[in-house]
Design a protein around this motif. Sequence first.
Motif, PDB file in Angstrom:
ATOM      1  N   LEU A  24     -12.045  -7.664  -1.897  1.00  0.00           N
ATOM      2  CA  LEU A  24     -10.623  -7.346  -2.004  1.00  0.00           C
ATOM      3  C   LEU A  24      -9.903  -8.491  -2.684  1.00  0.00           C
ATOM      4  CD1 LEU A  24      -9.542  -6.063   1.507  1.00  0.00           C
ATOM      5  CD2 LEU A  24      -9.704  -4.759  -0.613  1.00  0.00           C
ATOM      6  N   ILE A  72       0.871  -1.177   0.000  1.00  0.00           N
ATOM      7  CA  ILE A  72       0.000   0.000   0.000  1.00  0.00           C
ATOM      8  C   ILE A  72       0.905   1.223   0.000  1.00  0.00           C
ATOM      9  CG2 ILE A  72      -1.859   1.191   1.237  1.00  0.00           C
ATOM     10  CD1 ILE A  72      -2.950  -1.545   1.874  1.00  0.00           C
ATOM     11  N   MET A  98     -14.104  -5.775   1.923  1.00  0.00           N
ATOM     12  CA  MET A  98     -14.017  -4.451   2.543  1.00  0.00           C
ATOM     13  C   MET A  98     -15.421  -3.866   2.482  1.00  0.00           C
ATOM     14  SD  MET A  98     -11.608  -2.507   3.896  1.00  0.00           S
ATOM     15  CE  MET A  98     -10.006  -2.371   3.130  1.00  0.00           C
TER      16      MET A  98
HETATM   17  P1  AMP Z   1      -4.820  -9.251  -0.154  1.00  0.00           P
HETATM   18  O1  AMP Z   1      -3.690 -10.231  -0.138  1.00  0.00           O
HETATM   19  O2  AMP Z   1      -5.279  -8.840  -1.503  1.00  0.00           O
HETATM   20  O3  AMP Z   1      -5.944  -9.604   0.808  1.00  0.00           O
HETATM   21  O4  AMP Z   1      -4.248  -7.955   0.539  1.00  0.00           O
HETATM   22  C1  AMP Z   1      -3.712  -7.998   1.836  1.00  0.00           C
HETATM   23  C2  AMP Z   1      -4.287  -6.863   2.632  1.00  0.00           C
HETATM   24  O5  AMP Z   1      -4.014  -5.619   2.013  1.00  0.00           O
HETATM   25  C3  AMP Z   1      -5.794  -6.926   2.737  1.00  0.00           C
HETATM   26  O6  AMP Z   1      -6.185  -7.778   3.763  1.00  0.00           O
HETATM   27  C4  AMP Z   1      -6.128  -5.483   2.996  1.00  0.00           C
HETATM   28  O7  AMP Z   1      -5.917  -5.165   4.356  1.00  0.00           O
HETATM   29  C5  AMP Z   1      -5.108  -4.745   2.187  1.00  0.00           C
HETATM   30  N1  AMP Z   1      -5.651  -4.382   0.872  1.00  0.00           N
HETATM   31  C6  AMP Z   1      -5.579  -5.113  -0.255  1.00  0.00           C
HETATM   32  N2  AMP Z   1      -6.188  -4.492  -1.277  1.00  0.00           N
HETATM   33  C7  AMP Z   1      -6.652  -3.317  -0.785  1.00  0.00           C
HETATM   34  C8  AMP Z   1      -7.400  -2.228  -1.331  1.00  0.00           C
HETATM   35  N3  AMP Z   1      -7.741  -2.188  -2.619  1.00  0.00           N
HETATM   36  N4  AMP Z   1      -7.719  -1.219  -0.507  1.00  0.00           N
HETATM   37  C9  AMP Z   1      -7.370  -1.243   0.797  1.00  0.00           C
HETATM   38  N5  AMP Z   1      -6.666  -2.224   1.370  1.00  0.00           N
HETATM   39  C10 AMP Z   1      -6.317  -3.263   0.599  1.00  0.00           C
END
Ligand code: AMP
Length: 422
Positions: free
Chosen positions: A280, A153, A271
């Motif tokens: 997500l 991020i 989310m």
């Molecule tokens: P993921 O492996 O895609 O679940 O991403 C790991 C973590 O990153 C997630 O559990 C969220 O906390 C954060 N995250 C991923 N994508 C987003 C997004 N588009 N906006 C905000 N937080 C995100």
Amino acid sequence: MNILIIGNGGREYSMGLALKQDSGVDKIYFAPGNGATDTLGTNIPLGDFHVLADFVEQNSIGLTIVGPEAPLTNGIVDIFQARGLVVFGPTAAAAQLEGSKIFMKNFLSRHNVPTAKYIETNSLESAYKFIDTLETPIVVKADGLCGGKGVIIATTHNEAKKEAGEMLSGNSFGDAGKSIVIEEFLDGYELSVFAICDGKDFVILPAAQDHKRLLNNDEGPNTGGMGAYAPTPLVNDDIYKKLEERVVKPTLAGMQSEGNPFTGVLFMGVMVVKGEPIILEYNVRFGDPECEEIMPLLKSSPLELFYKAATGDLASAKIEFYDKYAVGVVMASKNYPYSDSVPTEIIVDEILHEDLIGNAHISFAGVTKGDDGKLYASGGRVLVCVGIGESIKEAQKRAYMLCGQVHFAGKQCRSDIAYQAL
Ligand code: AMP
Ligand code: GLY
């Protein structure tokens, strides 16, 4: 029925614990299991999938449950099914929902499932262009499996560009980052929602909330999860309904129409933004530590749930949950999540407090049994102390009371698991 559980974590321990109490279950085998699963059944080595299938045939195993994503994306279900064995989990093709973020994002957009605005690319130029159209923060993700670490991020446009460049050049995540997804940042609260699927029908489990950061107040580095609770009051009937109609149904129909019917656990990383659930990511397995809280809430037979899902017969299953709450607190080793720690002996005090008897237990994860027969903390996330109660507060109190009875050098845990619900 004899059961084989693939995996070695707290997730697999908790499934084994639930199945052990099921009157329909005879023997439980774990491949490879951990230093504590041998109290629930028998550990066998995790070998080649064909060797495991031989074992299943030779030991009259009626159901294999696959815990982690790696064997799924590597095709264990395809091999077992080709040999006529009953196995709970998606095929390799269906497991791409987790194995490739690009597959997942394109699938969601093809089937109009709500997800963050994104592009997928392997070109630095188009990455830069798209980044310039977004407001900060900006999310950059490696396509492939990175053990939960492939998501950055970025707080500035320059940082997003730098991360995209590092991934595309193979510097940060090797081949897993040769293609990337860039997406808008969603600001809301996160849920873990699980649907048990049989290809066409599904059962949604009580929604959980994970705590991914190492430290209280969601500070510190990301981890595999430091604790979870279920059901979360942050979900109401409206959100469940939207998840069913906008997410699970189109996903199952889409997977089926594309020739990859989805069987197993559909893990929706959700989310909630202004009351709207947005996906997500998908995983194709239970969350860990979420599974450790959801399993003890299952009132009806876990064997029936998994077996009927694996055999396309969920419509006939009668699935019930206790009207209770579960809170699970992860106890991690000293250097987690940065590096390995020297194994140290785990001592659990005898549980005498009547409030804990029957209302709290440990799900063991990163543990090994020494030659001396003692249990050692050998992994990053060592165990999960689970409390059950009539309220989240009561479940949380019991989980933390149990934490106080578990000792190993360097243990660390958060002291605020379930805070968002209290
Ligand atoms: P993921 O492996 O895609 O679940 O991403 C790991 C973590 O990153 C997630 O559990 C969220 O906390 C954060 N995250 C991923 N994508 C987003 C997004 N588009 N906006 C905000 N937080 C995100
Ligand atoms: N607890 C999050 C996961 O299992 O990916």
